[in-house]
Motif scaffolding. Structure first.
Motif, PDB file in Angstrom:
ATOM      1  N   GLU A  31       0.863  -1.178   0.000  1.00 63.02           N
ATOM      2  CA  GLU A  31       0.000   0.000   0.000  1.00 63.02           C
ATOM      3  C   GLU A  31       0.902   1.231   0.000  1.00 63.02           C
ATOM      4  OE1 GLU A  31      -3.298   0.258  -0.035  1.00 63.02           O
ATOM      5  OE2 GLU A  31      -3.773  -1.883   0.060  1.00 63.02           O
ATOM      6  N   LEU A  32       0.894   1.970  -1.101  1.00 55.92           N
ATOM      7  CA  LEU A  32       1.802   3.088  -1.249  1.00 55.92           C
ATOM      8  C   LEU A  32       1.050   4.420  -1.258  1.00 55.92           C
ATOM      9  CD1 LEU A  32       4.349   1.845  -3.947  1.00 55.92           C
ATOM     10  CD2 LEU A  32       4.447   1.614  -1.450  1.00 55.92           C
ATOM     11  N   VAL A  33       1.597   5.375  -0.508  1.00 51.64           N
ATOM     12  CA  VAL A  33       1.143   6.759  -0.546  1.00 51.64           C
ATOM     13  C   VAL A  33       2.242   7.561  -1.231  1.00 51.64           C
ATOM     14  CG1 VAL A  33       0.484   8.787   0.796  1.00 51.64           C
ATOM     15  CG2 VAL A  33      -0.189   6.514   1.580  1.00 51.64           C
ATOM     16  N   LEU A  34       1.959   8.018  -2.432  1.00 51.66           N
ATOM     17  CA  LEU A  34       2.941   8.758  -3.206  1.00 51.66           C
ATOM     18  C   LEU A  34       2.563  10.230  -3.221  1.00 51.66           C
ATOM     19  CD1 LEU A  34       5.399   8.869  -5.025  1.00 51.66           C
ATOM     20  CD2 LEU A  34       3.952   8.192  -6.958  1.00 51.66           C
ATOM     21  N   ASP A  35       3.433  11.059  -2.659  1.00 49.40           N
ATOM     22  CA  ASP A  35       3.256  12.507  -2.616  1.00 49.40           C
ATOM     23  C   ASP A  35       4.457  13.170  -3.273  1.00 49.40           C
ATOM     24  OD1 ASP A  35       0.924  12.189  -0.966  1.00 49.40           O
ATOM     25  OD2 ASP A  35       2.229  12.011   0.790  1.00 49.40           O
ATOM     26  N   TYR A  36       4.360  14.481  -3.444  1.00 50.66           N
ATOM     27  CA  TYR A  36       5.544  15.238  -3.845  1.00 50.66           C
ATOM     28  C   TYR A  36       5.653  16.478  -2.977  1.00 50.66           C
ATOM     29  CZ  TYR A  36       2.452  18.316  -6.663  1.00 50.66           C
ATOM     30  OH  TYR A  36       1.474  19.180  -7.093  1.00 50.66           O
ATOM     31  N   VAL A  37       6.860  16.930  -2.788  1.00 43.41           N
ATOM     32  CA  VAL A  37       7.160  18.053  -1.903  1.00 43.41           C
ATOM     33  C   VAL A  37       7.779  19.165  -2.737  1.00 43.41           C
ATOM     34  CG1 VAL A  37       8.341  18.810   0.190  1.00 43.41           C
ATOM     35  CG2 VAL A  37       7.653  16.398  -0.055  1.00 43.41           C
ATOM     36  N   ILE A  38       7.208  20.361  -2.622  1.00 41.78           N
ATOM     37  CA  ILE A  38       7.828  21.544  -3.205  1.00 41.78           C
ATOM     38  C   ILE A  38       8.535  22.297  -2.081  1.00 41.78           C
ATOM     39  CG2 ILE A  38       7.495  23.727  -4.429  1.00 41.78           C
ATOM     40  CD1 ILE A  38       6.890  21.384  -6.191  1.00 41.78           C
ATOM     41  N   GLN A  39       9.827  22.482  -2.255  1.00 40.03           N
ATOM     42  CA  GLN A  39      10.608  23.275  -1.297  1.00 40.03           C
ATOM     43  C   GLN A  39      10.623  24.712  -1.805  1.00 40.03           C
ATOM     44  OE1 GLN A  39      12.054  22.412   1.558  1.00 40.03           O
ATOM     45  NE2 GLN A  39      12.045  20.162   1.545  1.00 40.03           N
ATOM     46  N   HIS A  40       9.698  25.533  -1.270  1.00 45.08           N
ATOM     47  CA  HIS A  40       9.561  26.910  -1.720  1.00 45.08           C
ATOM     48  C   HIS A  40      10.647  27.798  -1.114  1.00 45.08           C
ATOM     49  CE1 HIS A  40       5.354  25.436  -2.266  1.00 45.08           C
ATOM     50  NE2 HIS A  40       5.418  26.183  -3.345  1.00 45.08           N
ATOM     51  N   VAL A  41      11.195  28.680  -1.943  1.00 42.97           N
ATOM     52  CA  VAL A  41      12.162  29.652  -1.456  1.00 42.97           C
ATOM     53  C   VAL A  41      11.428  30.752  -0.689  1.00 42.97           C
ATOM     54  CG1 VAL A  41      13.823  31.424  -2.141  1.00 42.97           C
ATOM     55  CG2 VAL A  41      13.824  29.201  -3.279  1.00 42.97           C
ATOM     56  N   LYS A  42      11.937  31.079   0.489  1.00 46.21           N
ATOM     57  CA  LYS A  42      11.366  32.145   1.303  1.00 46.21           C
ATOM     58  C   LYS A  42      12.080  33.464   1.019  1.00 46.21           C
ATOM     59  CE  LYS A  42      10.695  31.001   5.634  1.00 46.21           C
ATOM     60  NZ  LYS A  42      10.952  30.478   6.991  1.00 46.21           N
ATOM     61  N   ALA A  43      11.553  34.535   1.593  1.00 42.99           N
ATOM     62  CA  ALA A  43      12.127  35.867   1.365  1.00 42.99           C
ATOM     63  C   ALA A  43      13.573  35.947   1.837  1.00 42.99           C
ATOM     64  CB  ALA A  43      11.281  36.927   2.055  1.00 42.99           C
ATOM     65  N   ASN A  44      13.940  35.177   2.862  1.00 49.12           N
ATOM     66  CA  ASN A  44      15.305  35.237   3.398  1.00 49.12           C
ATOM     67  C   ASN A  44      16.253  34.253   2.714  1.00 49.12           C
ATOM     68  OD1 ASN A  44      14.517  32.778   4.408  1.00 49.12           O
ATOM     69  ND2 ASN A  44      14.650  33.355   6.566  1.00 49.12           N
ATOM     70  N   GLY A  45      15.749  33.570   1.653  1.00 46.25           N
ATOM     71  CA  GLY A  45      16.601  32.662   0.906  1.00 46.25           C
ATOM     72  C   GLY A  45      16.561  31.221   1.360  1.00 46.25           C
ATOM     73  N   THR A  46      16.011  30.942   2.533  1.00 43.46           N
ATOM     74  CA  THR A  46      15.856  29.562   2.986  1.00 43.46           C
ATOM     75  C   THR A  46      14.647  28.948   2.277  1.00 43.46           C
ATOM     76  OG1 THR A  46      14.478  30.201   4.862  1.00 43.46           O
ATOM     77  CG2 THR A  46      16.860  30.127   5.213  1.00 43.46           C
ATOM     78  N   ARG A  47      14.435  27.661   2.517  1.00 44.42           N
ATOM     79  CA  ARG A  47      13.315  26.981   1.869  1.00 44.42           C
ATOM     80  C   ARG A  47      12.359  26.416   2.917  1.00 44.42           C
ATOM     81  NH1 ARG A  47      17.654  24.555  -1.307  1.00 44.42           N
ATOM     82  NH2 ARG A  47      17.800  25.578  -3.367  1.00 44.42           N
ATOM     83  N   THR A  48      11.101  26.323   2.527  1.00 47.03           N
ATOM     84  CA  THR A  48      10.080  25.717   3.383  1.00 47.03           C
ATOM     85  C   THR A  48       9.277  24.711   2.568  1.00 47.03           C
ATOM     86  OG1 THR A  48       8.214  26.168   4.874  1.00 47.03           O
ATOM     87  CG2 THR A  48       8.378  27.537   2.916  1.00 47.03           C
ATOM     88  N   PRO A  49       9.010  23.499   3.106  1.00 47.80           N
ATOM     89  CA  PRO A  49       8.358  22.464   2.309  1.00 47.80           C
ATOM     90  C   PRO A  49       6.834  22.555   2.350  1.00 47.80           C
ATOM     91  CG  PRO A  49       9.015  21.560   4.422  1.00 47.80           C
ATOM     92  CD  PRO A  49       9.488  22.991   4.400  1.00 47.80           C
ATOM     93  N   LYS A  50       6.215  22.146   1.268  1.00 48.73           N
ATOM     94  CA  LYS A  50       4.768  21.986   1.184  1.00 48.73           C
ATOM     95  C   LYS A  50       4.498  20.680   0.453  1.00 48.73           C
ATOM     96  CE  LYS A  50       0.314  23.052   1.098  1.00 48.73           C
ATOM     97  NZ  LYS A  50      -0.503  23.027   2.329  1.00 48.73           N
ATOM     98  N   VAL A  51       3.707  19.783   1.095  1.00 46.09           N
ATOM     99  CA  VAL A  51       3.457  18.454   0.549  1.00 46.09           C
ATOM    100  C   VAL A  51       2.149  18.466  -0.250  1.00 46.09           C
ATOM    101  CG1 VAL A  51       3.153  16.008   1.090  1.00 46.09           C
ATOM    102  CG2 VAL A  51       4.658  17.417   2.504  1.00 46.09           C
ATOM    103  N   PHE A  52       2.171  17.802  -1.415  1.00 49.73           N
ATOM    104  CA  PHE A  52       1.005  17.705  -2.285  1.00 49.73           C
ATOM    105  C   PHE A  52       0.765  16.233  -2.637  1.00 49.73           C
ATOM    106  CE2 PHE A  52       2.959  21.810  -2.930  1.00 49.73           C
ATOM    107  CZ  PHE A  52       1.880  22.698  -2.890  1.00 49.73           C
ATOM    108  N   LYS A  53      -0.486  15.884  -2.859  1.00 49.95           N
ATOM    109  CA  LYS A  53      -0.846  14.495  -3.130  1.00 49.95           C
ATOM    110  C   LYS A  53      -0.588  14.122  -4.592  1.00 49.95           C
ATOM    111  CE  LYS A  53      -2.221  12.191  -0.573  1.00 49.95           C
ATOM    112  NZ  LYS A  53      -1.427  11.404   0.418  1.00 49.95           N
ATOM    113  N   LEU A  54      -0.135  12.890  -4.790  1.00 48.42           N
ATOM    114  CA  LEU A  54      -0.078  12.302  -6.121  1.00 48.42           C
ATOM    115  C   LEU A  54      -1.078  11.146  -6.221  1.00 48.42           C
ATOM    116  CD1 LEU A  54       3.696  12.284  -7.191  1.00 48.42           C
ATOM    117  CD2 LEU A  54       1.774  13.314  -8.410  1.00 48.42           C
ATOM    118  N   VAL A  55      -0.799  10.047  -5.523  1.00 43.58           N
ATOM    119  CA  VAL A  55      -1.698   8.892  -5.623  1.00 43.58           C
ATOM    120  C   VAL A  55      -1.536   8.014  -4.385  1.00 43.58           C
ATOM    121  CG1 VAL A  55       0.016   7.500  -6.870  1.00 43.58           C
ATOM    122  CG2 VAL A  55      -2.427   6.969  -7.131  1.00 43.58           C
ATOM    123  N   THR A  56      -2.621   7.364  -3.987  1.00 45.03           N
ATOM    124  CA  THR A  56      -2.609   6.358  -2.924  1.00 45.03           C
ATOM    125  C   THR A  56      -3.290   5.112  -3.468  1.00 45.03           C
ATOM    126  OG1 THR A  56      -2.708   8.013  -1.162  1.00 45.03           O
ATOM    127  CG2 THR A  56      -3.377   5.772  -0.601  1.00 45.03           C
TER     128      THR A  56
END
Length: 363
Positions: A287-312
């Motif tokens: 049983e697989l949960v497949l997601d993808y993560v976008i590491q968004h660039v922040k104003a200070n140059g660091t990154r913050t992750p946001k998880v999005f669904k692909l398929v389960t």
């Protein structure tokens, strides 16, 4: 999404003024509400609710018996329905705290017209144990609107409503409400239970997983879906215990190819395109949960992750899940984009596999 004017506009408030005028025995509309109907321009939704609530309190008797009598007369009118009743519920939350149980009883009768989920919360904040003694009885009510009120009204972090600090700190006193409703016959009620469990998971993930496991041990045919929705935040975050209780082992042997970027440069308003492949290397199905993560660039140059669904889904031994994903970077009010090198990662059963970089031009 309806605007504030569409939900609580001049016509709605004028109709309420006429209806409550009749309920109080007047031949003319309730005066404070009549004046309020012409003074809504420029007010936000919450500002309109407050203004109409205060007008209701001004127009109706100051004593509880008189106040309640008018609203019970109004309930006999089928036109007393929809968004006009929302600020009335809020007025009950103000006046009804003085008498408590009768106030809750009136909200019980009003909620089928439009949910009183926000109005019940001042009672829970003022005296949680006393309010819960009433709310728990609502779980056996024949009306699904009332049963949903029991779950939705006790949510620790109900959106667009005041939080319940006591339940944020310790949600266990409200768990008997959820235990009584997670197998409810109504999807409307079960969805509220799932959202309540998701609220709990944000502050007490261990308790949320423990509760989900207990429900799965005594399920209805609908329980798996309810639990999956209730643990969605933990699943997206890769919380191992949540994935395991749902049958998704973080240790599942897989081979991951990608993400392979098809659009190395993306501007706001365009799409990131990438390909992916995931193969089940186990001897049996997984049983697989497949997601993808976008590491968004922040104003200070660091990154913050946001998880999005692909398929389960269940994947047979040796089977490969493959596809192409188009991720939109259209402007949205809840996120500000910043130019720079972003990353996209694949996540399988909560475990990150591989990453690829792309450049975002925020303009």
């Amino acid at each position: 999404m309806p605007t504030a004017d569409e939900l609580i506009g001049a016509d709605t408030v004028s109709a309420l003024a006429r209806l409550l005028g009749r309920a109080t025995g007047r031949r003319s509309p309730a005066p404070a509400l009549r004046d309020c109907a012409g003074a809504l321009d420029g007010l936000s939704y919450s500002g309109r609710v407050t203004a109409v609530r205060d007008a209701v309190l001004a127009d109706l008797p100051a004593d509880w018996p008189g106040f309640e009598a008018v609203l019970r007369t109004a309930l006999e009118d089928p036109g007393f329905d929809g968004w006009m009743t929302f600020p009335v519920n809020e007025a009950v939350a103000v006046r009804g705290l003085e008498v408590f149980e009768p106030g809750l009883a009136l909200l019980h009768d009003l909620t089928p017209r439009l949910t009183a989920e926000s109005a019940v919360r001042p009672f829970l904040r003022a005296d949680p144990a006393r309010a819960l003694a009433v709310v728990r009885d609502w779980t056996a009510d024949p009306d699904p609107h009332v049963r949903r009120l029991a779950s939705e009204g006790t949510r620790p972090r109900l959106p667009w409503a005041a939080q319940l600090p006591a339940f944020v700190a310790d949600p266990r006193p409200a768990l008997p409400v959820l235990d009584a409703l997670y197998r409810d016959e109504s999807e409307y009620v079960r969805r509220s239970v799932s959202n309540h469990l998701n609220d709990i998971s944000r502050d007490h993930p261990g308790l949320a997983v423990e509760t989900a496991a207990r429900w799965l041990a005594a399920p209805a045919p609908t329980t798996d879906r309810a639990v999956r929705h209730g643990l969605r935040t933990l699943v997206k975050a890769g919380w191992a215990e949540a994935l395991s209780v749902l049958g998704h082992s973080p240790d599942a042997p897989v081979t991951v190819s990608g993400p392979v970027i098809g659009t190395p440069r993306v501007s706001v308003g365009e799409y990131l395109v990438f390909d992916y492949e995931v193969t089940n290397d186990a001897a049996g199905p997984a049983e697989l949960v497949l997601d993808y993560v976008i590491q968004h660039v922040k104003a200070n140059g660091t990154r913050t992750p946001k998880v999005f669904k692909l398929v389960t889904r269940a994947v047979l031994s040796g089977e490969t899940l493959a596809g192409t994903k188009r991720h939109s970077f259209k402007p949205i009010t809840t996120r500000r984009y910043h130019s720079g090198e972003h990353l996209v990662q694949l996540q399988v059963n909560g475990v990150v596999h591989g990453e690829a970089a792309f450049s975002l031009d925020a303009g």
